[in-house]
Design a protein around this motif. Structure first.
Motif, PDB file in Angstrom:
ATOM      1  N   MET A  31     -15.085  18.130  -5.875  1.00  0.00           N
ATOM      2  CA  MET A  31     -14.353  17.269  -6.821  1.00  0.00           C
ATOM      3  C   MET A  31     -13.020  17.926  -7.195  1.00  0.00           C
ATOM      4  SD  MET A  31     -16.535  14.596  -8.096  1.00  0.00           S
ATOM      5  CE  MET A  31     -16.095  14.496  -9.814  1.00  0.00           C
ATOM      6  N   ILE A  54      -7.158   2.648  -0.712  1.00  0.00           N
ATOM      7  CA  ILE A  54      -8.316   2.892  -1.574  1.00  0.00           C
ATOM      8  C   ILE A  54      -9.559   2.386  -0.867  1.00  0.00           C
ATOM      9  CG2 ILE A  54      -9.381   2.395  -3.809  1.00  0.00           C
ATOM     10  CD1 ILE A  54      -6.562   2.049  -4.927  1.00  0.00           C
ATOM     11  N   TYR A  91       1.426   5.812   2.859  1.00  0.00           N
ATOM     12  CA  TYR A  91       0.532   4.773   2.338  1.00  0.00           C
ATOM     13  C   TYR A  91      -0.692   5.392   1.681  1.00  0.00           C
ATOM     14  CZ  TYR A  91       3.117   1.731   5.558  1.00  0.00           C
ATOM     15  OH  TYR A  91       4.098   1.055   6.224  1.00  0.00           O
ATOM     16  N   VAL A  92      -1.204   4.679   0.683  1.00  0.00           N
ATOM     17  CA  VAL A  92      -2.457   5.068   0.053  1.00  0.00           C
ATOM     18  C   VAL A  92      -3.441   3.917   0.235  1.00  0.00           C
ATOM     19  CG1 VAL A  92      -3.599   5.652  -2.108  1.00  0.00           C
ATOM     20  CG2 VAL A  92      -1.313   6.535  -1.634  1.00  0.00           C
ATOM     21  N   VAL A  97      -7.128   8.158 -12.281  1.00  0.00           N
ATOM     22  CA  VAL A  97      -8.088   8.946 -11.510  1.00  0.00           C
ATOM     23  C   VAL A  97      -8.014  10.409 -11.936  1.00  0.00           C
ATOM     24  CG1 VAL A  97      -8.663   9.813  -9.218  1.00  0.00           C
ATOM     25  CG2 VAL A  97      -8.144   7.402  -9.520  1.00  0.00           C
ATOM     26  N   LEU A  98      -6.784  10.908 -12.094  1.00  0.00           N
ATOM     27  CA  LEU A  98      -6.637  12.319 -12.428  1.00  0.00           C
ATOM     28  C   LEU A  98      -7.105  12.617 -13.854  1.00  0.00           C
ATOM     29  CD1 LEU A  98      -3.255  13.106 -10.675  1.00  0.00           C
ATOM     30  CD2 LEU A  98      -5.549  13.707  -9.927  1.00  0.00           C
ATOM     31  N   MET A 118       0.821  -1.222   0.000  1.00  0.00           N
ATOM     32  CA  MET A 118       0.000   0.000   0.000  1.00  0.00           C
ATOM     33  C   MET A 118       0.848   1.263   0.000  1.00  0.00           C
ATOM     34  SD  MET A 118      -3.216  -0.912   2.453  1.00  0.00           S
ATOM     35  CE  MET A 118      -2.499  -2.095   3.577  1.00  0.00           C
ATOM     36  N   ARG A 119       2.172   1.108  -0.058  1.00  0.00           N
ATOM     37  CA  ARG A 119       3.027   2.298  -0.105  1.00  0.00           C
ATOM     38  C   ARG A 119       2.783   3.034  -1.410  1.00  0.00           C
ATOM     39  NH1 ARG A 119       6.411   3.888   3.600  1.00  0.00           N
ATOM     40  NH2 ARG A 119       6.519   2.380   5.258  1.00  0.00           N
ATOM     41  N   PHE A 120       2.734   4.327  -1.302  1.00  0.00           N
ATOM     42  CA  PHE A 120       2.494   5.123  -2.503  1.00  0.00           C
ATOM     43  C   PHE A 120       3.478   4.743  -3.598  1.00  0.00           C
ATOM     44  CE2 PHE A 120       3.011   8.579  -5.413  1.00  0.00           C
ATOM     45  CZ  PHE A 120       1.709   8.889  -5.704  1.00  0.00           C
ATOM     46  N   MET A 141       2.522   1.743  -5.659  1.00  0.00           N
ATOM     47  CA  MET A 141       1.222   1.657  -6.318  1.00  0.00           C
ATOM     48  C   MET A 141       1.399   1.711  -7.818  1.00  0.00           C
ATOM     49  SD  MET A 141      -1.422   3.749  -4.083  1.00  0.00           S
ATOM     50  CE  MET A 141      -2.747   2.770  -4.791  1.00  0.00           C
ATOM     51  N   TYR A 148       2.423  11.039   1.137  1.00  0.00           N
ATOM     52  CA  TYR A 148       2.029  10.124   2.215  1.00  0.00           C
ATOM     53  C   TYR A 148       2.773   8.790   2.112  1.00  0.00           C
ATOM     54  CZ  TYR A 148      -1.644  13.436   3.291  1.00  0.00           C
ATOM     55  OH  TYR A 148      -2.319  14.557   3.664  1.00  0.00           O
ATOM     56  N   TYR A 172      -3.062   3.907 -11.597  1.00  0.00           N
ATOM     57  CA  TYR A 172      -4.226   4.239 -10.782  1.00  0.00           C
ATOM     58  C   TYR A 172      -4.354   5.744 -10.599  1.00  0.00           C
ATOM     59  CZ  TYR A 172      -7.006   5.409  -6.788  1.00  0.00           C
ATOM     60  OH  TYR A 172      -7.903   6.034  -5.979  1.00  0.00           O
ATOM     61  N   LEU A 212      -5.463  14.728  -4.316  1.00  0.00           N
ATOM     62  CA  LEU A 212      -4.941  13.469  -4.858  1.00  0.00           C
ATOM     63  C   LEU A 212      -3.549  13.666  -5.451  1.00  0.00           C
ATOM     64  CD1 LEU A 212      -6.057  10.627  -4.952  1.00  0.00           C
ATOM     65  CD2 LEU A 212      -6.905  11.072  -7.245  1.00  0.00           C
ATOM     66  N   GLN A 213      -3.331  14.837  -5.989  1.00  0.00           N
ATOM     67  CA  GLN A 213      -2.013  15.119  -6.569  1.00  0.00           C
ATOM     68  C   GLN A 213      -0.926  15.250  -5.500  1.00  0.00           C
ATOM     69  OE1 GLN A 213      -3.565  18.352  -8.869  1.00  0.00           O
ATOM     70  NE2 GLN A 213      -3.044  17.355 -10.821  1.00  0.00           N
ATOM     71  N   GLU A 233     -14.258  15.137 -17.103  1.00  0.00           N
ATOM     72  CA  GLU A 233     -15.646  15.334 -16.665  1.00  0.00           C
ATOM     73  C   GLU A 233     -16.129  16.740 -16.915  1.00  0.00           C
ATOM     74  OE1 GLU A 233     -16.613  13.731 -12.587  1.00  0.00           O
ATOM     75  OE2 GLU A 233     -15.563  12.083 -13.549  1.00  0.00           O
ATOM     76  N   LYS A 245      -9.312  16.417  -6.395  1.00  0.00           N
ATOM     77  CA  LYS A 245      -8.308  16.228  -7.436  1.00  0.00           C
ATOM     78  C   LYS A 245      -6.987  16.866  -7.024  1.00  0.00           C
ATOM     79  CE  LYS A 245      -7.258  17.425 -11.967  1.00  0.00           C
ATOM     80  NZ  LYS A 245      -7.543  18.309 -13.098  1.00  0.00           N
ATOM     81  N   ALA A 297      -0.931  13.086  -2.909  1.00  0.00           N
ATOM     82  CA  ALA A 297      -0.924  11.781  -2.222  1.00  0.00           C
ATOM     83  C   ALA A 297       0.478  11.211  -2.116  1.00  0.00           C
ATOM     84  CB  ALA A 297      -1.844  10.793  -2.942  1.00  0.00           C
ATOM     85  N   PHE A 298       1.346  11.596  -3.053  1.00  0.00           N
ATOM     86  CA  PHE A 298       2.703  11.038  -3.050  1.00  0.00           C
ATOM     87  C   PHE A 298       3.487  11.429  -1.800  1.00  0.00           C
ATOM     88  CE2 PHE A 298       3.373  15.212  -4.786  1.00  0.00           C
ATOM     89  CZ  PHE A 298       4.598  15.593  -4.269  1.00  0.00           C
ATOM     90  N   THR A 321      -8.351   7.246  -0.249  1.00  0.00           N
ATOM     91  CA  THR A 321      -8.866   7.778  -1.506  1.00  0.00           C
ATOM     92  C   THR A 321      -9.987   6.910  -2.064  1.00  0.00           C
ATOM     93  OG1 THR A 321      -8.262   8.546  -3.714  1.00  0.00           O
ATOM     94  CG2 THR A 321      -7.051   6.665  -2.875  1.00  0.00           C
ATOM     95  N   ILE A 322     -10.519   7.362  -3.119  1.00  0.00           N
ATOM     96  CA  ILE A 322     -11.675   6.718  -3.750  1.00  0.00           C
ATOM     97  C   ILE A 322     -11.198   5.918  -4.970  1.00  0.00           C
ATOM     98  CG2 ILE A 322     -13.798   7.957  -3.177  1.00  0.00           C
ATOM     99  CD1 ILE A 322     -11.398   9.349  -5.752  1.00  0.00           C
ATOM    100  N   PRO A 323     -11.963   4.907  -5.367  1.00  0.00           N
ATOM    101  CA  PRO A 323     -11.524   4.089  -6.496  1.00  0.00           C
ATOM    102  C   PRO A 323     -11.455   4.896  -7.794  1.00  0.00           C
ATOM    103  CG  PRO A 323     -13.386   3.064  -5.356  1.00  0.00           C
ATOM    104  CD  PRO A 323     -13.230   4.424  -4.791  1.00  0.00           C
ATOM    105  N   SER A 324     -12.329   5.876  -7.943  1.00  0.00           N
ATOM    106  CA  SER A 324     -12.336   6.689  -9.167  1.00  0.00           C
ATOM    107  C   SER A 324     -13.090   7.982  -8.922  1.00  0.00           C
ATOM    108  CB  SER A 324     -13.026   5.927 -10.310  1.00  0.00           C
ATOM    109  OG  SER A 324     -14.412   5.812 -10.007  1.00  0.00           O
ATOM    110  N   MET A 325     -12.903   8.931  -9.807  1.00  0.00           N
ATOM    111  CA  MET A 325     -13.599  10.216  -9.678  1.00  0.00           C
ATOM    112  C   MET A 325     -15.100  10.057  -9.899  1.00  0.00           C
ATOM    113  SD  MET A 325     -12.147  12.971  -8.739  1.00  0.00           S
ATOM    114  CE  MET A 325     -10.520  13.469  -8.239  1.00  0.00           C
TER     115      MET A 325
END
Lengths: 207, 207
Positions: free
Chosen positions: B149, B167, B164-165, A200-201, A187-189, A192, B162, A196, B156-157, A207, B153, B159-160, B123-127
């Motif tokens: 949203m 989902i 651990y991530v 997501v981005l 689960m380490r960034f 990953m 951290y 993914y 999420l950018q 959208e 976003k 997240a690196f 985080t979420i599986p997808s937007m």
């Protein structure tokens, strides 16, 4: 989500039970393999080339060393031992976790130049317990046991170089602990699947 | 073996489900507590002082800030928010894991000056899934959802930053994943009871 393979360096004194732990772990995890070392020592009875070790000549070993074909290599008691890099690289590329079972000195060398690995030191609950285990093997003289205890003590003093310390008070618990470490490390960034986050981005933008 | 408490920084965009995950986690783990933030904003209906937040005045908050009493603090929409350091310190000393639920900016500040913490980005599986969840709340306008949203976003950018991530595709799985991270982190050499290693080595000497 596709997983990246991770390199796991595993050490532990003689009597720490790491052999049994690794066998059980491999039986449970299809995503994990044990790297096979190459050595110039003669096969012992029952040892199979390509299973326990790759057996080779000094000449061939030195040629491979000169070509930088080993992840780490060392000489003990007049014999060479080394981890062929190509196998490890291929397994990691396939997404497998690769376990290197190496002693502390070799482990420190690998740690020095690879920051992406996970290192685990398997240890015993106490020195008294180690003595009982070594004694219980009934295959070693008191002198050999004392020698192994001294080595274990020296190795234990290097445990701080490892990411994790797993105490083998009970084999199945120790296996479970290593499973936990592998699951967490996945689960380490940094491990990953880049797809993914990228996915997501990008979806966000459409959208 | 006595465990050391660990500081866990937990972030995740609105809609990532981190509130539910934390509640479930706390219900399962007696060794883990949630740090309560202090704020100068007015309590909302149903919010209890000392449970959801410590409510305080701007004057008092600024005094505490001047005394360095916060682990991190920030101002949003004209209100102060901060994590009182003394509670965290006391819990850690008792061997409790302390969760700080803070947004990315505050988390980065804490990470910058504490190397001993564990950081988890939920985080979420997808937007698309995030959109469905925010929409499903039925409490927010399309405009607010789009704003959330956009914030998600941006977060999420980051997240690196951290460790651990996690989902959150399914709440119970996500809770299990955080449990796994905590269990693994407790096996880190740096978090082991020094007495264990010291004890093993000292016993070795008396043999």
């Amino acid at each position: 989500m596709a997983k990246k393979g991770m390199l796991i360096v595993l050490s532990g004194p003689s009597g720490s039970g790491k052999g049994t732990i690794i066998s059980k772990l491999l039986a449970q995890r299809e995503d994990t393999v044990l790297s096979i070392s190459m050595t110039t020592r003669a096969p012992r009875p029952g040892e199979i080339d390509g299973v326990h070790y790759y057996f080779t000549s000094r000449e061939e070993f030195e040629q491979m060393q000169a070509l930088g074909a080993f992840l780490e290599s060392a000489e003990y008691n007049g014999n060479y031992y080394g981890t062929p890099e190509s196998n490890v690289r291929n397994w990691l590329a396939e997404g497998k976790n690769v376990i290197l079972e190496i002693e502390v000195q070799g482990a420190e060398k690998v740690m020095d130049y690879r920051s992406d690995l996970v290192s685990v030191f398997i240890t015993i609950p106490s020195m008294e317990e180690l003595y009982r285990r070594l004694k219980g093997r009934n295959t070693e003289t008191e002198e050999t046991i004392q020698k192994r205890m001294a080595v274990a003590k020296r190795e234990l003093q290097r445990a701080f170089r490892y990411d994790y310390v797993v105490i083998n008070d009970e084999v199945d618990l120790a296996v479970e602990r290593i499973n936990t470490i592998i699951e967490a490390e996945q689960m380490r960034f940094a491990r990953m699947d880049e797809d993914y986050i990228k996915g997501v981005l990008e979806n966000a933008q459409t959208e």
